[in-house]
Structures are given as structure tokens and as C-alpha cells.
Design a protein around this motif. Structure first.
Motif, short mmCIF file in Angstrom:
data_model
loop_
_atom_site.label_atom_id
_atom_site.label_comp_id
_atom_site.label_asym_id
_atom_site.label_seq_id
_atom_site.Cartn_x
_atom_site.Cartn_y
_atom_site.Cartn_z
N LYS A 59 35.48 34.15 51.38
CA LYS A 59 34.33 33.28 51.22
C LYS A 59 34.02 33.14 49.73
N THR A 60 33.69 31.94 49.30
CA THR A 60 33.41 31.76 47.87
C THR A 60 32.22 32.60 47.42
N ASP A 61 31.26 32.86 48.32
CA ASP A 61 30.11 33.68 47.95
C ASP A 61 30.52 35.12 47.62
N GLU A 62 31.69 35.55 48.11
CA GLU A 62 32.15 36.91 47.88
C GLU A 62 32.86 37.07 46.54
N ILE A 63 33.14 35.94 45.89
CA ILE A 63 33.83 35.98 44.59
C ILE A 63 32.80 36.23 43.48
N ILE A 64 33.01 37.28 42.73
CA ILE A 64 32.10 37.61 41.64
C ILE A 64 32.60 37.04 40.32
N LEU A 65 33.89 37.21 40.09
CA LEU A 65 34.47 36.91 38.78
C LEU A 65 35.94 36.53 38.94
N CYS A 66 36.37 35.54 38.18
CA CYS A 66 37.79 35.18 38.12
C CYS A 66 38.26 35.40 36.68
N LYS A 67 39.36 36.13 36.54
CA LYS A 67 39.85 36.46 35.21
C LYS A 67 41.27 35.95 35.04
N ALA A 68 41.51 35.25 33.94
CA ALA A 68 42.85 34.75 33.65
C ALA A 68 43.76 35.92 33.28
N GLU A 69 44.94 35.90 33.89
CA GLU A 69 45.96 36.91 33.59
C GLU A 69 47.25 36.16 33.28
N ASN A 124 24.29 40.31 22.67
CA ASN A 124 25.63 40.41 22.08
C ASN A 124 26.66 39.71 22.97
N ASP A 125 26.15 38.84 23.84
CA ASP A 125 26.96 37.98 24.70
C ASP A 125 27.80 38.75 25.71
N GLU A 126 27.21 39.78 26.28
CA GLU A 126 27.85 40.50 27.38
C GLU A 126 27.11 40.17 28.68
N ILE A 127 27.86 39.80 29.71
CA ILE A 127 27.29 39.48 31.01
C ILE A 127 27.67 40.59 31.99
N THR A 128 26.67 41.11 32.69
CA THR A 128 26.92 42.10 33.73
C THR A 128 26.70 41.45 35.09
N LEU A 129 27.64 41.69 36.00
CA LEU A 129 27.60 41.07 37.31
C LEU A 129 27.54 42.14 38.40
N THR A 130 27.55 41.69 39.64
CA THR A 130 27.56 42.59 40.79
C THR A 130 28.70 43.60 40.64
N ASP A 131 28.48 44.81 41.17
CA ASP A 131 29.46 45.91 41.11
C ASP A 131 29.74 46.33 39.68
N CYS A 188 49.40 33.15 33.30
CA CYS A 188 49.40 31.93 34.12
C CYS A 188 48.82 32.16 35.50
N SER A 189 48.43 33.38 35.81
CA SER A 189 47.85 33.69 37.11
C SER A 189 46.37 34.03 36.95
N THR A 190 45.70 34.31 38.07
CA THR A 190 44.27 34.60 38.04
C THR A 190 43.97 35.77 38.97
N THR A 191 43.17 36.71 38.50
CA THR A 191 42.69 37.80 39.35
C THR A 191 41.27 37.50 39.78
N LEU A 192 41.04 37.50 41.08
CA LEU A 192 39.71 37.27 41.63
C LEU A 192 39.09 38.61 41.98
N HIS A 193 37.93 38.90 41.42
CA HIS A 193 37.20 40.12 41.72
C HIS A 193 36.14 39.78 42.77
N LEU A 194 36.21 40.49 43.91
CA LEU A 194 35.33 40.24 45.03
C LEU A 194 34.33 41.38 45.19
N ILE A 195 33.36 41.18 46.07
CA ILE A 195 32.40 42.25 46.36
C ILE A 195 33.14 43.44 46.96
N ASN A 196 32.53 44.60 46.86
CA ASN A 196 33.11 45.86 47.35
C ASN A 196 34.37 46.25 46.57
N ASN A 197 34.44 45.81 45.32
CA ASN A 197 35.52 46.19 44.41
C ASN A 197 36.91 45.75 44.87
#
Length: 258
Positions: A166-176, A228-235, A178-187
């Protein structure tokens, strides 16, 4: 069986776009790469397009979505039924693009690419494009103006198969690379072979924001921001905010401060 437009006669076409540079690019591309297209009118507003369509009787309309006064969808609502094909043109890679992908119409995302233009024109020639009663486009129009898929399923393919999240479960997407790592809830994490730009285009921009060259965040999961431009998110996930994206991020929260 679809009734393809004759390959002998040229396809009578009207371009509707309020931006002159965008008009010129499309005209040049059509002249250079789409010899089967005959441009019979170029319009800068829904009102002038309505008049031109009634007079010129085009077979195809390249239709910009967001224009001053009336949108492209509002132009279509002026017709009870219509017998011309439509290729939507948009400079906004927003939530509506999913609706385009699953409907019988086609769209071009600005800046227009020649390969995508010729592919769309080939669909017109082969009869794959939609025309007919306006109510056939009603769901598409409403999807663009009133987005309802706030928590839609997203299918992420990987080397072993695919995952559905579910898109609501996606916290953060990080470029790796040419690929992407999606960080979801519950680590949880999922790695997609798609690059970050792909996710930027399919996500709802009201919920997801590109905050850095390497990061897209779900705004519903933001928990803290420091100067200092740091964002803290869920988990307790953290990412940095780039200078280029700082204004947009601050504007999002500007009117929410207590």
C-alpha cells in the motif's frame, strides 16, 4: 474489430495548448516525424478550440489538460458526443497518469519525446484510440480532478517475483544507482529495479515529495525537521533536504505551523 483511420488520407488534427513554445515543439515534431498528420488548426484556449473543432471536424485532437479559464476536460464536456480521437498532453506527472495508463486514451508527458509521439499516432492509425460518448471519459476526468486512490496497491517487481504494498505504508524511497530501495513501515525494505524518477512520476504529488536527488518521502510520515536540513520520518528513518527542494518542502508546511 477496430476501424483504423485510412493510411492513405492524412489525419486531420487540431493542437490545443495555451503555451506557444509547447505548440511549436509539437508542430515541429509532427512535421518531421509524423507525415500522416495534417494540422488544420492550432488553438490556445478551450473556447477557440471548441469553435475550431466544430468548423474543421478533426479526426484527432492533441489536448493540453491544464489551461487558463477552462481545462482540456472542460472542453470535452462542451460536447455531448465526439467522433475525434484524443491524445492528452500534460506537463504534470501527477496521479492522473495511472488513469491514462489503464484507459483507452493516450497521453504525452512534456517535454514530448519523439518515440512516444509516433507511438501514440500509430495507435490512432490502427484504431486503438478511444472516441465516442463523453461518459466513456468520465472516470478519467474525475480521477484527475478528484483523486480517490489515496492508498492504492503498488506492485514492485524484483528478481524473485513481486511484492504488493500500500502506498500509505511507504515511508521513504532511496535511489541506489539505477534501482530504488523502498523503506516501509515495520522496518521492511523492498528493492525495485526501477529508478527514482519512475516513482516520482507515479506517486501522488500531494502525498509524496522529492526532497533530494536521492530521496522521495511520504509526507504523512514526516515526524521532525531541523534547520540543518535533516528530516526524521516514521521508524526513525532520516534523510537530508537539498537546497533545491527546500522551498517546496517549507511551503508545504508553511500554513500548518501553530
Amino acid at each position: 474489430m477496430a476501424d483504423p483511420i485510412s493510411k492513405i488520407k492524412k489525419i486531420r488534427t487540431i493542437i490545443v495548448d495555451d503555451e506557444q513554445p509547447a505548440q511549436e515543439v509539437l508542430i515541429n515534431y509532427i512535421c518531421d516525424y509524423c507525415p500522416e498528420i495534417e494540422i488544420v488548426a492550432v488553438c490556445g484556449s478551450a473556447k477557440s478550440a471548441f469553435e475550431a473543432i466544430n468548423i474543421k471536424k478533426p479526426q484527432l485532437v492533441f489536448l493540453d489538460i491544464l489551461m487558463p479559464n477552462e481545462s482540456g476536460f472542460e472542453l470535452l464536456r462542451m460536447f455531448g458526443t465526439f467522433d475525434f480521437k484524443i491524445i492528452f498532453v500534460t506537463g504534470h506527472s501527477e496521479y492522473a497518469l495511472d488513469a491514462f495508463r489503464f484507459s483507452a486514451v493516450d497521453y504525452l508527458l512534456k517535454p514530448i519525446k519523439v518515440a512516444e509521439l509516433t507511438e501514440a499516432v500509430n495507435k490512432v492509425k490502427s484504431g486503438q484510440m478511444l472516441s465516442g460518448p463523453i461518459n466513456q471519459l468520465q472516470d478519467l476526468m474525475e480521477s484527475f480532478v478528484f483523486p480517490t486512490k489515496q492508498n492504492k496497491d503498488l506492485v514492485i517487481a524484483d528478481s524473485g517475483g513481486f511484492s504488493v504494498v500500500k502506498t500509505d505504508e511507504i515511508i521513504l524511497c532511496k535511489a541506489e544507482g539505477c534501482s530504488t530501495t523502498l523503506h516501509l513501515i515495520n522496518n521492511e525494505t523492498i528493492t525495485s529495479a526501477r529508478n527514482l524518477k519512475y516513482f516520482e512520476e507515479i506517486f501522488d504529488p500531494m502525498k509524496f515529495m522529492r526532497v533530494h536527488y536521492s530521496y522521495i518521502i511520504n509526507l504523512d510520515h514526516v515526524r521532525k525537521y531541523t534547520n540543518n536540513d535533516e528530516i526524521t520520518l516514521t521508524d526513525n528513518l532520516k534523510c537530508c533536504l537539498s537546497r533545491a527542494n527546500r522551498h517546496e518542502f517549507h511551503e508545504h508546511y508553511k500554513n500548518r505551523k501553530m
